[in-house]
Design a protein around this motif. Structure first.
Motif, mmCIF file in Angstrom:
data_model
loop_
_atom_site.group_PDB
_atom_site.id
_atom_site.type_symbol
_atom_site.label_atom_id
_atom_site.label_comp_id
_atom_site.label_asym_id
_atom_site.label_seq_id
_atom_site.Cartn_x
_atom_site.Cartn_y
_atom_site.Cartn_z
ATOM 1 N N ILE A 1 1.089 -1.340 -0.227
ATOM 2 C CA ILE A 1 0.020 0.229 -0.290
ATOM 3 C C ILE A 1 1.210 1.194 0.112
ATOM 4 C CG2 ILE A 1 -2.076 -1.212 1.203
ATOM 5 C CD1 ILE A 1 -1.236 0.365 4.247
ATOM 6 N N THR A 2 0.267 2.430 -0.136
ATOM 7 C CA THR A 2 1.214 3.567 -0.072
ATOM 8 C C THR A 2 1.325 4.121 1.133
ATOM 9 O OG1 THR A 2 -1.009 5.006 -0.247
ATOM 10 C CG2 THR A 2 -0.219 4.310 -2.535
ATOM 11 N N PRO A 3 2.212 4.975 1.251
ATOM 12 C CA PRO A 3 2.398 5.685 2.744
ATOM 13 C C PRO A 3 1.399 6.168 3.327
ATOM 14 C CG PRO A 3 4.655 6.032 1.455
ATOM 15 C CD PRO A 3 3.144 4.838 0.397
ATOM 16 N N GLU A 4 0.432 6.936 2.642
ATOM 17 C CA GLU A 4 -0.708 7.864 2.916
ATOM 18 C C GLU A 4 -1.055 6.893 4.006
ATOM 19 O OE1 GLU A 4 2.092 9.514 0.830
ATOM 20 O OE2 GLU A 4 0.337 8.064 -0.309
ATOM 21 N N GLU A 5 -1.667 5.421 3.625
ATOM 22 C CA GLU A 5 -2.642 4.769 3.542
ATOM 23 C C GLU A 5 -2.375 3.787 4.679
ATOM 24 O OE1 GLU A 5 -4.315 2.885 0.041
ATOM 25 O OE2 GLU A 5 -2.627 1.928 -0.555
ATOM 26 N N ARG A 6 -1.748 4.245 5.547
ATOM 27 C CA ARG A 6 -0.870 3.214 6.267
ATOM 28 C C ARG A 6 -1.624 3.607 7.611
ATOM 29 N NH1 ARG A 6 2.064 2.593 10.962
ATOM 30 N NH2 ARG A 6 3.262 1.079 11.585
ATOM 31 N N LEU A 7 -1.698 4.906 7.700
ATOM 32 C CA LEU A 7 -2.649 5.603 9.211
ATOM 33 C C LEU A 7 -3.899 4.695 9.338
ATOM 34 C CD1 LEU A 7 -1.753 6.801 11.543
ATOM 35 C CD2 LEU A 7 -2.740 8.410 10.606
ATOM 36 N N ARG A 8 -4.492 4.306 8.137
ATOM 37 C CA ARG A 8 -6.077 3.737 8.400
ATOM 38 C C ARG A 8 -6.013 2.486 9.017
ATOM 39 N NH1 ARG A 8 -9.023 1.503 3.996
ATOM 40 N NH2 ARG A 8 -7.206 2.021 2.757
ATOM 41 N N TYR A 9 -4.938 1.304 8.691
ATOM 42 C CA TYR A 9 -4.240 0.501 8.690
ATOM 43 C C TYR A 9 -3.957 -0.435 10.028
ATOM 44 C CZ TYR A 9 -5.015 -1.505 3.896
ATOM 45 O OH TYR A 9 -5.455 -2.178 2.508
ATOM 46 N N ILE A 10 -3.225 0.988 10.593
ATOM 47 C CA ILE A 10 -2.555 0.828 12.123
ATOM 48 C C ILE A 10 -3.796 1.288 13.046
ATOM 49 C CG2 ILE A 10 -1.306 3.074 12.220
ATOM 50 C CD1 ILE A 10 -0.184 -0.216 13.776
ATOM 51 N N GLU A 11 -4.997 1.929 12.845
ATOM 52 C CA GLU A 11 -5.726 2.484 13.350
ATOM 53 C C GLU A 11 -6.637 1.156 13.899
ATOM 54 O OE1 GLU A 11 -6.908 6.065 11.420
ATOM 55 O OE2 GLU A 11 -6.198 7.374 12.606
ATOM 56 N N ALA A 12 -6.898 0.823 12.351
ATOM 57 C CA ALA A 12 -7.979 -0.793 12.242
ATOM 58 C C ALA A 12 -7.070 -1.640 13.311
ATOM 59 C CB ALA A 12 -7.920 -1.404 10.812
ATOM 60 N N LEU A 13 -5.576 -2.559 12.852
ATOM 61 C CA LEU A 13 -5.186 -2.900 13.780
ATOM 62 C C LEU A 13 -5.383 -3.102 15.814
ATOM 63 C CD1 LEU A 13 -3.134 -5.435 14.342
ATOM 64 C CD2 LEU A 13 -1.568 -4.337 14.375
ATOM 65 N N ASN A 14 -4.303 -1.834 16.045
ATOM 66 C CA ASN A 14 -5.290 -1.244 17.206
ATOM 67 C C ASN A 14 -6.643 -1.267 18.034
ATOM 68 O OD1 ASN A 14 -4.401 -0.130 19.655
ATOM 69 N ND2 ASN A 14 -4.825 1.775 18.697
ATOM 70 N N GLY A 15 -7.461 -1.156 16.795
ATOM 71 C CA GLY A 15 -8.764 -1.151 17.647
ATOM 72 C C GLY A 15 -9.445 -2.890 17.641
ATOM 73 N N MET A 16 -8.779 -3.465 16.657
ATOM 74 C CA MET A 16 -8.728 -5.072 17.227
ATOM 75 C C MET A 16 -8.464 -5.838 18.393
ATOM 76 S SD MET A 16 -7.463 -6.748 13.337
ATOM 77 C CE MET A 16 -8.690 -6.264 12.048
ATOM 78 N N LEU A 17 -7.222 -4.544 18.702
ATOM 79 C CA LEU A 17 -6.592 -5.178 20.091
ATOM 80 C C LEU A 17 -7.129 -3.611 21.040
ATOM 81 C CD1 LEU A 17 -2.798 -5.145 18.766
ATOM 82 C CD2 LEU A 17 -4.165 -6.935 19.471
ATOM 83 N N GLY A 18 -8.405 -3.801 20.707
ATOM 84 C CA GLY A 18 -8.943 -2.563 22.148
ATOM 85 C C GLY A 18 -8.093 -1.723 22.469
ATOM 86 N N GLY A 19 -7.357 -0.440 21.290
ATOM 87 C CA GLY A 19 -6.510 0.724 21.401
ATOM 88 C C GLY A 19 -5.303 0.267 22.482
ATOM 89 N N VAL A 20 -4.842 -0.984 22.420
ATOM 90 C CA VAL A 20 -3.565 -0.780 23.555
ATOM 91 C C VAL A 20 -2.211 -0.097 22.697
ATOM 92 C CG1 VAL A 20 -4.783 -2.578 24.822
ATOM 93 C CG2 VAL A 20 -3.310 -3.019 23.020
ATOM 94 N N LEU A 21 -2.520 -0.342 21.459
ATOM 95 C CA LEU A 21 -1.042 0.314 20.752
ATOM 96 C C LEU A 21 -0.110 0.793 21.242
ATOM 97 C CD1 LEU A 21 -1.143 -1.161 17.682
ATOM 98 C CD2 LEU A 21 -0.396 -2.467 19.353
ATOM 99 N N ALA A 22 1.071 1.644 21.055
ATOM 100 C CA ALA A 22 1.840 3.031 21.975
ATOM 101 C C ALA A 22 1.172 3.570 20.650
ATOM 102 C CB ALA A 22 2.841 2.318 21.975
#
Length: 135
Positions: free
Chosen positions: A97-118
């Protein structure tokens, strides 16, 4: 050949751990001749997250991700202890994916983990040291 780790008081030394970033960098250097910076990220091949709160076990993180049908690698940090878990989550992507798309993916991953990522998990060029635990 197996990776050799030096230990200090039973723990690995950070310099002995592997540095990982699931991205491709270009050839634009900073004033300090570094290639690893946000403006030099060409494409993202996976998402990395950092967990340092020392409460959630890697096993629980795997359970949460599997509830969303997401397979990921969980690697302990060099400072992880059984009574204070700290880990990285690595989720390779099926297509870059493009660098601009990454934030959306990390937010989704963090949501799956309950918002615990640093918070540094959102930094585009952030790379991480990964380790292994000895029992």
């Amino acid at each position: 050949m197996a990776q050799q780790f030096r230990h200090t008081k039973g723990r690995q030394v950070k310099d002995d751990c592997k540095l990982i970033k699931l991205a491709t960098f270009g050839d634009v250097r900073t004033d300090k001749h570094c290639l690893r910076h946000n403006a030099n990220v060409v494409e993202i091949t996976g998402i990395e997250g950092d967990y340092d709160s020392e409460e959630m076990t890697p096993e629980h993180a795997v359970e949460l991700l599997e509830q969303h049908q997401l397979k990921a690698a969980i690697a302990p940090t060099f400072s992880a202890r059984s009574d204070a878990p700290r880990w990285r989550v690595l989720t390779p992507l099926s297509a870059a994916i493009t660098p601009e798309e990454r934030l959306r993916y990390i937010e989704a991953l963090n949501g799956m983990l309950g918002g615990v990522l640093a918070s540094e998990s959102a930094t585009l060029s952030q790379s991480y040291y990964v380790s292994h635990q000895r029992h």
